[in-house]
Design an enzyme around this catalytic site. Structure first.
Site, mmCIF file in Angstrom:
data_model
loop_
_atom_site.group_PDB
_atom_site.id
_atom_site.type_symbol
_atom_site.label_atom_id
_atom_site.label_comp_id
_atom_site.label_asym_id
_atom_site.label_seq_id
_atom_site.Cartn_x
_atom_site.Cartn_y
_atom_site.Cartn_z
ATOM 1 N N ASP A 52 1.985 2.854 6.141
ATOM 2 C CA ASP A 52 2.760 1.642 5.875
ATOM 3 C C ASP A 52 1.962 0.784 4.899
ATOM 4 O O ASP A 52 1.166 1.323 4.127
ATOM 5 C CB ASP A 52 3.062 0.893 7.182
ATOM 6 C CG ASP A 52 4.375 0.127 7.123
ATOM 7 O OD1 ASP A 52 4.525 -0.701 6.209
ATOM 8 O OD2 ASP A 52 5.252 0.341 7.978
ATOM 9 N N HIS B 34 2.359 1.771 1.573
ATOM 10 C CA HIS B 34 3.458 1.007 0.976
ATOM 11 C C HIS B 34 2.957 -0.147 0.118
ATOM 12 O O HIS B 34 3.692 -1.088 -0.147
ATOM 13 C CB HIS B 34 4.390 0.494 2.067
ATOM 14 C CG HIS B 34 5.088 1.576 2.824
ATOM 15 N ND1 HIS B 34 5.931 1.331 3.888
ATOM 16 C CD2 HIS B 34 5.088 2.929 2.660
ATOM 17 C CE1 HIS B 34 6.402 2.474 4.359
ATOM 18 N NE2 HIS B 34 5.902 3.460 3.630
#
Length: 397
Positions: free
Chosen positions: A223, A246
């Site tokens: 993430d 991310h």
């Protein structure tokens, strides 16, 4: 003369005894200030629950009037939910030195709904130095029914003057490190590792904190490498290697109608490699009084990043609670300077701003992002700003 010599030697003898006593006293004080978890019953076998021993050692350290050090020697220590709470009695800095490895239970159900593996609360002057925390998150990632909330590997709540250095975090169930409600924190030389498909495993999450610096670290997760939540002010991020993951994200914002803003953020000397995003600002498409302002990104390298530069104010996963609405987050004064590298998708610069609160004061300065042999593109919706120097893809303002 003989009398003078006798007096001289008596003086030297007295000074020598006083010095020796002082040294002994100092040595004793230093010993009393160090609290080894093994001496309180911790077992370095990776199987015996050492939570109670850690809590006893912390209680002794936190009640010490001399500068305390909680010491975790080499070896592997099994811990369950471990809450180390202040304030501590010493007016000096409290140090937690970890030379070993802390591991979570292999069965994540043993952590219940605690939400944290290691939690520090209300401490003024805290240093966490070295060590490894392995949260054994793989089993939790596979949970599909009746799942507990998942435990963050290490959390700092309401800590002032925090230093974290040389720590390695592996396979957290959810976020690896959370800094919440803190003032003046420096995180450096940390390494955070989780598989690229591990869900919700943010590297470092910051919220409602002022004066945080994160530097000289490697973050590879499933993430956000770093996520920046509401109430974050005076944040510096530099010298970070990010990817997979991310990217570095401000948001998600607008979770709540009443929400603190994000301001005075600097991200510099950061490299992204193979990440889903690079520099991202993200908000839900729904009302909020929040804002993002005074953000500067500079001297950034992108290597095969899917969304190198992106503002997304249309975030509405699964269409829950936000269809046909506009984000209330006000985004202004965001600068992108000296950004170089390659995009993994055609649209390298993508500003999708709110219809009711357009982005204003966006500045592109010397941005050069390429895509394959056809060149990259830019896209603007409700975004207003200026460009200067060499800007590729061409500005869409």
């Amino acid at each position: 003369m003989a009398s003078n010599k006798l007096i001289f030697f008596l003086v030297l003898f007295t000074i020598s005894i006083a010095s020796s006593a002082s040294t002994t006293s100092s040595t004793t004080a230093n010993k009393l200030s160090s609290f080894n978890v093994v001496k309180f019953g911790a077992k370095a076998d990776g199987k015996t629950d050492s939570t109670g021993a850690f809590l006893k050692a912390w209680a002794a350290a936190c009640n010490s009037l001399s500068p305390p050090r909680l010491y975790v020697p080499r070896g592997t220590y099994l811990i369950k939910r471990l809450e180390l709470r202040g304030p501590c009695k010493s007016t000096s800095r409290t140090t937690v030195q970890i030379d070993g490895t802390l591991v979570a239970p292999s069965d994540y159900h043993q952590l219940g709904n605690s939400g944290n593996l290691l939690l520090f609360v209300k401490i003024s002057g805290l240093s966490v130095i070295g060590g490894t925390i392995d949260a054994r998150g793989a089993a939790y990632w596979g949970c599909t029914r009746n799942c507990p909330p998942g435990a963050r590997s290490i959390t700092f709540n309401s800590v002032r003057n925090l230093v974290v250095s040389g720590l390695m975090l592996i396979n957290s169930q959810v976020s690896h490190m959370v800094i919440s409600g803190c003032t003046n924190a420096v995180v450096s030389r940390v390494k955070i590792i989780a598989p690229d498909q591990s869900p919700n495993t943010d590297g470092i999450h910051i919220q409602t904190s002022t004066g945080v610096t994160i530097k000289d670290s490697v973050i590879r997760t499933g993430d956000d490498c770093i996520s920046i939540g509401p109430g974050t002010k005076k944040l510096l991020i530099q010298g970070i290697s990010c990817g997979p993951g991310h990217g570095i994200s401000i948001g998600s914002l607008a979770r709540d109608v009443k929400e603190e803003g994000v301001e005075d953020v600097t991200v510099k000397n950061v490299s992204f490699s193979g990440s889903d995003n690079g520099l991202r600002i993200k908000s839900w498409a729904r009302p909020s009084n929040g804002y993002v302002r005074g953000v500067t990104y500079h001297d950034i390298t992108m290597n095969n990043v899917k969304n190198p530069i992106i503002i997304d104010q249309r975030y509405c996963p699964e269409g829950r609670g936000c269809p046909n609405q506009s984000s209330g987050i006000k985004i202004s004064q965001v600068t992108y300077r000296n950004i170089r590298g390659t995009s993994a998708t055609p649209v390298a610069v993508n500003f999708q701003c709110s219809a009711t609160n357009p982005c204003i004061g966006i500045r592109l300065q010397n941005v050069k992002l390429g895509y394959s042999n056809s060149g990259a593109k830019s896209s603007c919706v409700h975004a207003h700003g200026t460009s200067s120097g060499v800007v590729a893809p061409a500005s869409c303002f």
